[in-house]
Enzyme design. Structure first.
Site, PDB file in Angstrom:
ATOM      1  N   SER A  43      44.693  28.328  -1.335  1.00  0.00           N
ATOM      2  CA  SER A  43      44.791  27.442  -2.498  1.00  0.00           C
ATOM      3  C   SER A  43      45.774  27.923  -3.553  1.00  0.00           C
ATOM      4  CB  SER A  43      43.407  27.277  -3.133  1.00  0.00           C
ATOM      5  OG  SER A  43      42.818  28.539  -3.415  1.00  0.00           O
ATOM      6  N   HIS A 249      41.664  29.114 -10.625  1.00  0.00           N
ATOM      7  CA  HIS A 249      42.946  28.871  -9.966  1.00  0.00           C
ATOM      8  C   HIS A 249      44.042  28.668 -11.007  1.00  0.00           C
ATOM      9  CE1 HIS A 249      40.397  28.120  -6.436  1.00  0.00           C
ATOM     10  NE2 HIS A 249      41.484  28.438  -5.744  1.00  0.00           N
TER      11      HIS A 249
END
Length: 267
Positions: A43, A249
């Site tokens: 990711s 993230h």
């Protein structure tokens, strides 16, 4: 007079050499861009957290704001295959991401290992549990990094080299997550320090295996310094209960101002 003529002659030579070197550098950059580029990994390479997801990528959450997409848009490689996928572990890379690699591939990027080591579970445990439970879960992850992760990375890196023997391979690491030395809602200093140390531990392990395969390790920790969670100018999402997958993230800034410059320097 002789000295003057000699000086002028030497200056001309230096100027010509400079032009030649500049031309060579430009030619090398053009040659690098003309080869195929394949972006692999998890990711952090697909761009989860940056938004602007490519609809056809589905749950892989590949973003047009991710560093591979941004680099390809700026450098126009002869081909660009965006294979990175949110949630990927090392076995996913070898099973489903290596198809585009071939002898004409000139550049490969990859971030992988965090999901193998249980990154998501570590963060969930540390957010929801006390210090002792958090530290215990981190110690379990560190043991995995010692015992199992190196072999899994070796398998991926060997497979990449076998399929793309001439490619420059850039292995990107992970940032430290928290700003220390100040109040930070939700997590104690003990937890934040342990999480940062665990990230360092994993980065060091990844760097060693990348180096053993002749790959370039691109360390993003310095780029993210001052932009950790709780810094006030974070390039990482904190826990997001409305979209839990984006938690921890990189934001759009984390991709364009953190990962992209580091990758440019390494590529």
């Amino acid at each position: 007079m002789r000295r003057s003529r000699f000086t002028a002659f030497a200056a001309s030579l230096l100027l010509a050499a400079g032009i030649a070197l500049t031309g060579a550098t430009a030619a090398q950059a053009q040659a690098a861009a003309a080869t195929g580029y394949v972006a692999l990994g998890d990711s952090y390479s697909s761009g989860l957290g940056a938004g602007n997801y490519i609809s056809s990528s589905g749950d892989c959450k590949r973003s047009t704001k991710a560093y591979p997409y941004l680099w390809a848009a700026s450098n126009s490689p002869s081909s660009f295959d965006f294979m990175a996928c949110s949630g990927a572990v090392t076995s996913d890379v070898t099973a489903s991401q290596l198809g585009p690699l071939n002898s004409g591939t000139g550049l490969v990027s990859i971030s992988i290992g965090g999901n193998d080591a249980g990154f998501a579970d570590v963060m969930t445990t540390c957010v929801l549990s006390n210090d002792s439970t958090c530290l215990s879960r981190i110690n379990t992850a560190r043991a995995y990094v010692d015992s199992t992760l190196p072999g899994r990375l070796d398998s991926v890196y060997s497979a990449i080299r076998a399929k793309a023997p001439s490619a420059r391979v850039v292995v990107l690491g992970y940032p430290r997550f928290y700003k220390l030395g100040q109040d930070c809602l939700g997590l104690s200093e003990t937890k934040r320090s342990a999480i940062n140390n665990a990230s360092d531990y994993m980065n060091d392990a990844i760097a060693r295996r990348a180096g053993a395969h002749g790959f370039t390790f691109a360390d993003v920790r310095t780029a993210f310094t001052g932009h950790e969670i709780c810094s006030g100018t974070a390039w990482l999402h904190s826990v997001n209960w409305l979209d839990i997958g984006e938690s921890y993230h990189p934001t759009t800034g984390g991709q364009s101002l953190g990962y992209l410059p580091v990758f440019k320097n390494a590529a």
